[in-house]
Design a protein around this motif. Structure first.
Motif, short mmCIF file in Angstrom:
data_model
loop_
_atom_site.label_atom_id
_atom_site.label_comp_id
_atom_site.label_asym_id
_atom_site.label_seq_id
_atom_site.Cartn_x
_atom_site.Cartn_y
_atom_site.Cartn_z
N PRO A 185 34.25 45.61 52.97
CA PRO A 185 33.86 46.37 51.77
C PRO A 185 34.56 45.81 50.54
N ARG A 186 33.82 45.72 49.44
CA ARG A 186 34.35 45.11 48.23
C ARG A 186 35.57 45.86 47.66
N ASP A 187 35.65 47.15 47.92
CA ASP A 187 36.75 47.93 47.35
C ASP A 187 38.01 47.93 48.21
N THR A 188 38.05 47.08 49.23
CA THR A 188 39.24 46.97 50.07
C THR A 188 40.44 46.47 49.25
N ALA A 189 41.60 47.07 49.47
CA ALA A 189 42.79 46.69 48.73
C ALA A 189 43.16 45.23 48.98
N GLY A 190 43.61 44.55 47.92
CA GLY A 190 44.05 43.17 48.05
C GLY A 190 43.02 42.15 47.63
N LEU A 191 41.80 42.61 47.29
CA LEU A 191 40.74 41.71 46.86
C LEU A 191 40.74 41.58 45.33
N THR A 192 40.68 40.36 44.84
CA THR A 192 40.60 40.13 43.40
C THR A 192 39.46 39.16 43.13
N ALA A 193 38.47 39.60 42.35
CA ALA A 193 37.31 38.76 42.02
C ALA A 193 37.35 38.37 40.56
N THR A 194 37.19 37.07 40.31
CA THR A 194 37.17 36.56 38.94
C THR A 194 35.81 35.91 38.70
N PRO A 195 34.89 36.61 38.02
CA PRO A 195 33.54 36.06 37.81
C PRO A 195 33.52 34.98 36.74
N GLU A 196 32.63 34.01 36.92
CA GLU A 196 32.44 32.95 35.94
C GLU A 196 30.95 32.73 35.73
N ARG A 197 30.56 32.43 34.51
CA ARG A 197 29.15 32.20 34.18
C ARG A 197 28.76 30.79 34.59
N LEU A 198 27.68 30.68 35.34
CA LEU A 198 27.20 29.37 35.79
C LEU A 198 26.20 28.79 34.80
N ALA A 199 25.71 27.60 35.08
CA ALA A 199 24.82 26.90 34.16
C ALA A 199 23.56 27.69 33.87
N ASP A 200 23.08 28.45 34.86
CA ASP A 200 21.82 29.19 34.69
C ASP A 200 22.06 30.62 34.19
N SER A 201 23.25 30.90 33.73
CA SER A 201 23.66 32.21 33.19
C SER A 201 23.95 33.25 34.27
N SER A 202 23.81 32.89 35.54
CA SER A 202 24.19 33.82 36.61
C SER A 202 25.71 33.86 36.74
N LEU A 203 26.20 34.80 37.53
CA LEU A 203 27.64 34.98 37.71
C LEU A 203 28.04 34.74 39.16
N ALA A 204 29.06 33.96 39.35
CA ALA A 204 29.65 33.75 40.67
C ALA A 204 31.16 33.89 40.53
#
Length: 374
Positions: A185-204
């Motif tokens: 589950p994404r809300d599990t403690a210890g997870l850190t997500a740093t999104p970045e904009r890709l060439a096609d404007s999507s986010l990864a």
């Protein structure tokens, strides 16, 4: 099997074509980009996909889905690609569902996927390129595991409800064995997500796992035998990405052919110039060869056959054909093809991102060569 769609699949294609073109055309992508949308896709549209029944296309009828196959999933993905529609369909309804099939985790996550309430992300890649190497560790901790490491290029990772994570429970990073797949589950403690904009404007996202604790129920399949569900995920994801690439290439080709018929020089349509006709004919032939490769891979997957080679052929062929399509599109549009005013540039950007997903042309060519003994 014949390399064309049957009547039911054709009806699905027509339905998906009208639905996606109406609700998620290229202007939808423009709107999200111009608004600097922080999610990367429309949750309302994801719910509409669910209302159409599309999110459960690979989920068995006994679990609330449509119980269809990869051919049908590819039909939807091609229309998503043709319209450049930002959607978690590939990662969630195709790749994640394939990984969860037959596992205890399916009962937990499938209802949310079918309802359009759940988005899944694939935390598989660890380096600059898609590779088989998995170094992230999952150490035994009480009745469960402690995940430590990092993943990157995780599409929708910052907003996903579920992460499908490949980690090493035994062996060294380059070994095939000793991998376990987890549903986290994404809300599990210890997870850190740093999104970045890709060439096609999507986010990864780049996702850090700092001693993330999960219980034994999070394991998909068996401990140390994660290559089995991971293999299902990758075959489904690669074939799905190939189908979406086919849509991107087809959309760019249609746009270019339309431009050749409308744009005039010296009082005549430039499509009457023989040199451009030759290039358009060559492009059409390449796209049709790629289409056949994708459909063959989909049919083999639906038939339960060993489709690894066919899947790699499909991903490589669509990567090359769609690259040709978007490059020819930019060139035949002339200098204006590079401007933001024209949609053809968006197709090139999306093609570039999709080509990297689940392995680029070079990765799959090398994979096929090694399988043949080279």
């Amino acid at each position: 099997m014949p390399l064309y769609l049957n009547d039911e699949q054709t009806m699905l294609r027509d339905t998906a074509k009208d639905f996606v073109a109406e609700h998620a055309p290229v202007s939808h992508l423009r709107a999200l980009r111009d608004a600097d949308d922080a999610t990367g896709f429309s949750r309302d549209l994801w719910k509409q996909f669910a209302e159409m029944g599309l999110n459960g296309i690979l989920i068995p009828e006994t679990q609330g889905g449509l119980g269809l196959g990869h051919v049908e999933a590819g039909v939807v993905l091609e229309e998503i690609g043709r319209n450049l529609s930002p959607s978690p369909f590939l990662a969630t309804a195709v790749a994640a569902v394939a990984a969860l099939q037959g596992s205890a985790q399916a009962e937990r996550w499938f209802p949310g996927i079918v309802a359009g309430d759940t988005v899944a992300a694939l935390a598989i890649d660890e380096g600059a390129k898609h590779r088989d190497r998995i170094a992230m560790t999952a150490a035994r901790s009480g009745n469960g595991f402690r995940l430590t490491g990092a993943k990157q290029f995780v599409a929708h990772g910052h907003v996903a409800d579920l992460l499908i994570v490949a980690a090493r429970t035994a062996g060294s990073p380059d070994e095939a064995e000793g991998v376990t797949l987890f549903a986290v589950p994404r809300d599990t403690a210890g997870l850190t997500a740093t999104p970045e904009r890709l060439a096609d404007s999507s986010l990864a996202s780049r996702i850090a796992f700092e001693g993330v604790e999960v219980d034994a129920d999070a394991v998909i399949g068996e401990v140390d035998a994660g290559r089995t569900p991971l293999g299902r995920l990758l075959r489904a994801g690669r074939t799905g990405a190939a189908a979406e690439l086919l849509g991107v290439g087809g959309g760019a080709m249609d746009m270019t052919v339309g431009y050749l018929k409308e744009r005039k020089q010296f009082g005549v349509a430039i499509g009457s110039f023989q040199a451009l006709q030759h290039r358009a004919a060559h492009l059409y032939a390449e796209m049709e060869v790629a289409r056949a490769a994708v459909l063959k891979a989909q049919q083999l997957l639906d038939g339960g056959a060993d489709a690894d080679d066919a899947v790699s052929i499909a991903k490589a062929m669509t990567g090359m054909a769609t690259t040709l399509s978007v490059q020819e599109g930019i060139q035949m549009h002339g200098g204006i093809g590079m401007t933001d005013e024209y949609d053809i540039g968006f197709y090139m950007k999306r093609a570039r991102v999709l080509a990297e997903m689940f392995g680029d042309v070079g990765f799959h060519a090398d994979r096929l060569a090694k399988a043949a003994g080279y």
